[in-house]
Design a protein around this motif. Sequence first.
Motif, PDB file in Angstrom:
ATOM      1  N   THR A   1       0.845  -1.194   0.000  1.00 28.24           N
ATOM      2  CA  THR A   1       0.000   0.000   0.000  1.00 28.24           C
ATOM      3  C   THR A   1       0.880   1.244   0.000  1.00 28.24           C
ATOM      4  OG1 THR A   1      -0.102  -0.008   2.412  1.00 28.24           O
ATOM      5  CG2 THR A   1      -1.867  -1.152   1.255  1.00 28.24           C
ATOM      6  N   ASN A   2       0.296   2.352  -0.317  1.00 27.95           N
ATOM      7  CA  ASN A   2       1.022   3.620  -0.254  1.00 27.95           C
ATOM      8  C   ASN A   2       0.244   4.591   0.628  1.00 27.95           C
ATOM      9  OD1 ASN A   2      -1.089   4.719  -1.848  1.00 27.95           O
ATOM     10  ND2 ASN A   2      -0.007   4.168  -3.738  1.00 27.95           N
ATOM     11  N   GLN A   3       0.691   5.808   0.674  1.00 25.21           N
ATOM     12  CA  GLN A   3       0.064   6.791   1.560  1.00 25.21           C
ATOM     13  C   GLN A   3      -1.408   7.005   1.222  1.00 25.21           C
ATOM     14  OE1 GLN A   3       2.140  10.511   1.604  1.00 25.21           O
ATOM     15  NE2 GLN A   3       0.889  11.423   3.228  1.00 25.21           N
TER      16      GLN A   3
END
Length: 485
Positions: free
Chosen positions: A432-434
Amino acid sequence: MVPVLLILIPLLTGLGLFWVKSDSAARTLAFMASLASLCIMLAALTVWDSPKYLAYDHVWLGILNSRFHFALDGMSKLLCLLTVFCFPLIIYSTWNNKYPDSNRFHALLMLSQAGLLGVFLSMDALLFYFFWELALIPLYFLCSRWGGEKRIQVTIKFFLYTFLGSLFMLIGMIMLYNKAGGSFAYADFLKLKMAPGEEFGIFLMLMLAFAIKMPLFPFHTWQPDTYETAPTGVTMVLSAIMAKMGVFGLLRWLAPVVPSATYQYGDNIATLAVIGMLYASFIAIQQNDLKRLVAYSSIAHIGLMILAVFAPSYGGIQGVMIQMFSHGINILGMWVVINAIENKFGTRKISDLGGIAQQAPSLTLFTVIIVLANIAMPLTNAFVGEFMMFNGVLGSAATKFGVAYTVAGGLTIILGAVYSLRMVQNVFYGPTNQLTAKATDISLNVQVVLAIIVVGILLMGIYPKPMLALTEDLSHLILNRMNLK
């Protein structure tokens, strides 16, 4: 009775919604009207499945010998079912989307449904043209009023392309009217006996109109821009249903009416279809915007249908008809997924996403099944239609290039798997990312819509016989007219 009800329900609802001030009331009324149309259509397939209920014929413009003639034959049943099945899902899946002047948005949406149903039901050429325009005009306003930043430029391009196509079609219909001794009746068109040279002008006019609508390479350039810019609910209508108008036109008004020209120039059109399939597939691989990826994917899928129409065989024509329904369901599922992602994350860029499966397992499961259907995996609905089309093209006696076309078409299936599975990998898997780390799963209304679509995909993939039985007569008619039985 049934055709009139199918058209009147969305038509009257659409006109009435202009006077409804409450956004929630307008949305609810549109949804209820779309459900009513679905119930009428289901009744037509069961308890009202009788000629006295499925046709309507009355004088319209007596001076031109044009009539209000509607009929539900096999292909009309299939495409009307697709239309009334999709509209409730479109409205329900976009329930939480915010539209300024929501009453007008849903009013125009209902008017477009009435126009689409009229196109599929009309057995009079002038009536067909009237509903063709009725289906398109609301969509112009929907795109120009509620579209994205470049909506004006894109809508003007969309208008110019489709207006020219409509003009060509009207010229072709008038030419047929004169040939038929002053009649717009479809049955009278089928009685015409013309030399191949006489058919060419009519073939050219109608083919240009339908080529723009599908769209066929090189008339496709309006489509990706329009799909990207239009509000997603409108893109669902354009892609899942409106694109089928062109393929329907080929099967209803072109191949049976001017069979000699269709046979004579079939290889030319089939070649354009193959070029478009390959071009769109390679372009789709390069896309970073989910909407544009699915738009080019749709061009490739429609191209295969066009190829099967112009390399005709019984199985191939049957495959085209069932694939029109299957593609409509699958592409609608893809747009529902994209709408959910855009609403949740505020972006459609593949490069901005990743790891969604960890936060939204339901969305991921539904998306994977829909993507597998879109690349024609066995036991999904698209496998049935695409297998029949490829088999028909390979064995067609009407083309010299059956093997080459089949190989090229098979390559687009491989390319489709490449860009579709790469999209799933980059959007749903990995870290996942921000942006995606704090995501939640999709809302209940989206889960319900995707579940219905997945059930339809699997049912049609496992047991397609009822759908195939609807279209037997028209398949035989086309092949008989082209002397290919």
